[in-house]
Design a protein around this motif. Structure first.
Motif, PDB file in Angstrom:
ATOM      1  N   ARG A 151       0.838  -1.213   0.000  1.00 42.56           N
ATOM      2  CA  ARG A 151       0.000   0.000   0.000  1.00 42.56           C
ATOM      3  C   ARG A 151       0.866   1.254   0.000  1.00 42.56           C
ATOM      4  O   ARG A 151       0.546   2.242  -0.664  1.00 42.56           O
ATOM      5  N   ALA A 152       1.932   1.217   0.794  1.00 45.73           N
ATOM      6  CA  ALA A 152       2.825   2.371   0.851  1.00 45.73           C
ATOM      7  C   ALA A 152       3.435   2.654  -0.516  1.00 45.73           C
ATOM      8  O   ALA A 152       3.546   3.810  -0.933  1.00 45.73           O
ATOM      9  N   LEU A 153       3.831   1.603  -1.228  1.00 48.39           N
ATOM     10  CA  LEU A 153       4.418   1.782  -2.553  1.00 48.39           C
ATOM     11  C   LEU A 153       3.405   2.400  -3.515  1.00 48.39           C
ATOM     12  O   LEU A 153       3.737   3.296  -4.303  1.00 48.39           O
ATOM     13  N   ARG A 154       2.147   1.926  -3.425  1.00 46.81           N
ATOM     14  CA  ARG A 154       1.109   2.481  -4.298  1.00 46.81           C
ATOM     15  C   ARG A 154       0.846   3.953  -3.998  1.00 46.81           C
ATOM     16  O   ARG A 154       0.484   4.727  -4.889  1.00 46.81           O
ATOM     17  N   ARG A 155       1.015   4.344  -2.731  1.00 47.40           N
ATOM     18  CA  ARG A 155       0.663   5.698  -2.309  1.00 47.40           C
ATOM     19  C   ARG A 155       1.861   6.622  -2.159  1.00 47.40           C
ATOM     20  O   ARG A 155       1.713   7.757  -1.693  1.00 47.40           O
ATOM     21  N   ILE A 156       3.037   6.161  -2.519  1.00 44.15           N
ATOM     22  CA  ILE A 156       4.257   6.916  -2.231  1.00 44.15           C
ATOM     23  C   ILE A 156       4.235   8.306  -2.861  1.00 44.15           C
ATOM     24  O   ILE A 156       4.774   9.266  -2.304  1.00 44.15           O
ATOM     25  N   THR A 157       3.577   8.451  -4.014  1.00 43.60           N
ATOM     26  CA  THR A 157       3.560   9.762  -4.677  1.00 43.60           C
ATOM     27  C   THR A 157       2.636  10.754  -3.977  1.00 43.60           C
ATOM     28  O   THR A 157       2.720  11.956  -4.231  1.00 43.60           O
ATOM     29  N   SER A 158       1.777  10.280  -3.095  1.00 37.39           N
ATOM     30  CA  SER A 158       0.799  11.165  -2.450  1.00 37.39           C
ATOM     31  C   SER A 158       1.279  11.709  -1.114  1.00 37.39           C
ATOM     32  O   SER A 158       0.662  12.615  -0.556  1.00 37.39           O
TER      33      SER A 158
END
Length: 213
Positions: free
Chosen positions: A83-90
């Motif tokens: 999840r962190a990888l998916r959201r890293i840009t946010s």
């Protein structure tokens, strides 16, 4: 005749120097972690891998203490970093270490599990690091209450707390997060966390065996 005036002794210079060095090192580590976040946001996969290596043990320890099952803790830890990888840009700098962000994701996943099933807190104690191992701050009175127990006794006592108190104790004294970081993770203000911590430590004191109170 003049009377001698008692002067309260302050912290020794050597103690102050060590505390300042620890604080400086902690600040440097926080800054370095956010540099890695920014690199990961630019597509540097090795930067995220470094963040994973630095924080995976802490996230796993937190989850294991909350769910009490090694295999489930491994699954939740893996999902946390996916999840962190998916959201890293946010994510953007929040005035605290990025480790608190990973822990917030893990905490939400644990809550999802709690809602979907019931479980007992049964933890293999050799999986758990010494309480407060991640904190650079010198131990205070409440930390001393925690560290007077063995891991076995500590986990039995933590299991006797309510969910919020248990979470507060794990985040503050086992994970080593500050009050402000704990407040952000638990989505409460700092005053509420301090009050919760106080009640949790008092409750732990009543659960400890008499010989180590």
């Amino acid at each position: 005749m003049s009377m001698p005036i008692a002067v309260a002794a302050g912290p020794a210079p050597a103690t102050l120097g060590k505390a300042r060095r620890r604080a400086s090192q902690a600040d440097s580590a926080v800054d370095e972690n956010w540099e890695l976040v920014r690199a990961a946001q630019r597509g540097d996969t090795s930067a995220f891998a470094t963040l994973y290596d630095r924080h995976v043990d802490g996230v796993f320890r937190y989850v294991l203490l909350r769910v009490g099952d090694r295999h489930l803790a491994e699954d939740v830890t893996s999902e946390t970093f996916l999840r962190a990888l998916r959201r890293i840009t946010s994510i953007s700098y929040q005035g605290r270490d990025v480790g608190a962000w990973f822990t917030t994701i893990a905490r939400n996943l644990v809550f999802d599990h709690v809602k979907s099933s019931r479980f007992r807190l049964e933890v293999v104690t050799d999986e758990i690091a010494e309480p407060g191992a991640g904190s650079g701050a010198p131990p205070g009175p409440e930390q001393q209450v925690i560290t007077r127990t063995t891991n076995d006794e500590l986990l039995r006592c933590i299991a006797g707390l309510g969910d919020d108190q248990r979470d507060c104790i794990i985040l503050r004294f086992i994970q080593g997060y500050s009050v402000s970081e704990t407040a952000a993770i638990m989505q409460r203000n700092e005053g509420a966390v301090k009050a919760l911590q106080h009640r949790a430590v008092r409750r732990l004191a009543t659960l400890l065996p008499r010989g180590i109170r």
